[in-house]
Design an enzyme around this catalytic site. Structure first.
Site, PDB file in Angstrom:
ATOM      1  N   CYS A  46       4.052   5.453   7.441  1.00 33.65           N
ATOM      2  CA  CYS A  46       4.631   5.237   6.118  1.00 33.65           C
ATOM      3  C   CYS A  46       6.023   5.859   6.105  1.00 33.65           C
ATOM      4  O   CYS A  46       6.552   6.245   7.148  1.00 33.65           O
ATOM      5  CB  CYS A  46       3.732   5.774   5.003  1.00 33.65           C
ATOM      6  SG  CYS A  46       3.581   7.572   4.912  1.00 33.65           S
ATOM      7  N   CYS A  49       1.900  11.188   2.526  1.00 31.27           N
ATOM      8  CA  CYS A  49       0.969  10.615   1.543  1.00 31.27           C
ATOM      9  C   CYS A  49       0.063   9.556   2.173  1.00 31.27           C
ATOM     10  O   CYS A  49      -1.063   9.851   2.548  1.00 31.27           O
ATOM     11  CB  CYS A  49       1.720  10.002   0.353  1.00 31.27           C
ATOM     12  SG  CYS A  49       2.666  11.188  -0.641  1.00 31.27           S
ATOM     13  N   ARG A  50       0.588   8.354   2.321  1.00 29.51           N
ATOM     14  CA  ARG A  50      -0.256   7.230   2.742  1.00 29.51           C
ATOM     15  C   ARG A  50      -0.740   7.320   4.180  1.00 29.51           C
ATOM     16  O   ARG A  50      -1.943   7.172   4.440  1.00 29.51           O
ATOM     17  CB  ARG A  50       0.504   5.909   2.527  1.00 29.51           C
ATOM     18  CG  ARG A  50       0.786   5.635   1.058  1.00 29.51           C
ATOM     19  CD  ARG A  50       1.753   4.486   0.884  1.00 29.51           C
ATOM     20  NE  ARG A  50       3.088   4.851   1.363  1.00 29.51           N
ATOM     21  CZ  ARG A  50       4.112   4.000   1.425  1.00 29.51           C
ATOM     22  NH1 ARG A  50       3.948   2.741   1.066  1.00 29.51           N
ATOM     23  NH2 ARG A  50       5.295   4.411   1.850  1.00 29.51           N
ATOM     24  N   SER A  51       0.167   7.524   5.136  1.00 31.37           N
ATOM     25  CA  SER A  51      -0.278   7.489   6.546  1.00 31.37           C
ATOM     26  C   SER A  51      -1.208   8.637   6.922  1.00 31.37           C
ATOM     27  O   SER A  51      -2.168   8.415   7.664  1.00 31.37           O
ATOM     28  CB  SER A  51       0.907   7.372   7.507  1.00 31.37           C
ATOM     29  OG  SER A  51       1.835   8.400   7.343  1.00 31.37           O
ATOM     30  N   ASP A  58       3.454   3.427  -2.355  1.00 32.19           N
ATOM     31  CA  ASP A  58       3.683   4.862  -2.211  1.00 32.19           C
ATOM     32  C   ASP A  58       3.289   5.564  -3.512  1.00 32.19           C
ATOM     33  O   ASP A  58       3.852   5.281  -4.563  1.00 32.19           O
ATOM     34  CB  ASP A  58       5.160   5.112  -1.897  1.00 32.19           C
ATOM     35  CG  ASP A  58       5.427   6.531  -1.449  1.00 32.19           C
ATOM     36  OD1 ASP A  58       4.561   7.405  -1.648  1.00 32.19           O
ATOM     37  OD2 ASP A  58       6.518   6.766  -0.898  1.00 32.19           O
TER      38      ASP A  58
END
Length: 158
Positions: free
Chosen positions: A13, A18-20, A130
């Site tokens: 990301c 956050c996301r990855s 995100d």
């Protein structure tokens, strides 16, 4: 997958806080629960260098903890080596995809399959937004999306 063959996946990301790392932690839990952790090399990284060395966002860690998952990941930037080391580079949105595709052109023998993690979503939510500027609910949405996608990705033949 042939027995003994190790596959590798890098979740990507923008900032790797956050996301990855959420996707990475979920996938690690799935392969551990499925007793196939010896068949996978799993990591996550960022297209930017903004957060290198930092722990994931506190809201990401809290969301994972709520689902019984702990991670000690430290943010890192995607390197040129990643494009030849990993079989899959699964990213979260079109911007990440464009960045990775552009960077892959600078790598001689890019062997990684670069695609959106959302490609695997049975609910067809291709983009994992995100949650950084959002709230806890947005992190929960990311968790649910990543869980669906990671399960579907793991179940496909590799």
């Amino acid at each position: 997958m042939a027995s003994g063959e190790v596959k590798s996946v890098l979740f990507v990301c923008l900032g790797n806080i956050c996301r990855s790392p959420i996707a990475e932690a979920i996938f690690k839990k799935l392969v551990t629960d499925g007793n196939v952790q010896n068949k996978w090399m799993i990591d996550s990284g960022a297209v930017s260098d903004w957060n290198v060395g930092r722990s994931p966002d506190a809201r990401a860690l809290s969301c994972l903890r709520n689902h019984g998952i702990v991670t000690a990941h430290k943010a890192r930037q995607v390197t040129q080596d990643d494009f030849v080391t990993f079989d899959y580079m699964l990213c979260m949105d079109e911007s990440n995809l464009r960045d990775l595709q552009r960077k892959s052109k600078q790598v001689k023998n890019c062997t990684a399959k670069i695609e959106l993690l959302g490609t695997y979503d049975p609910q067809n939510q291709r983009i994992i937004e995100d949650p950084y500027y959002g709230n806890d609910e947005d992190f929960e949405t990311v968790y649910e999306q990543c869980l669906r996608c990671c399960k579907a990705f793991l179940e496909k033949p590799h």
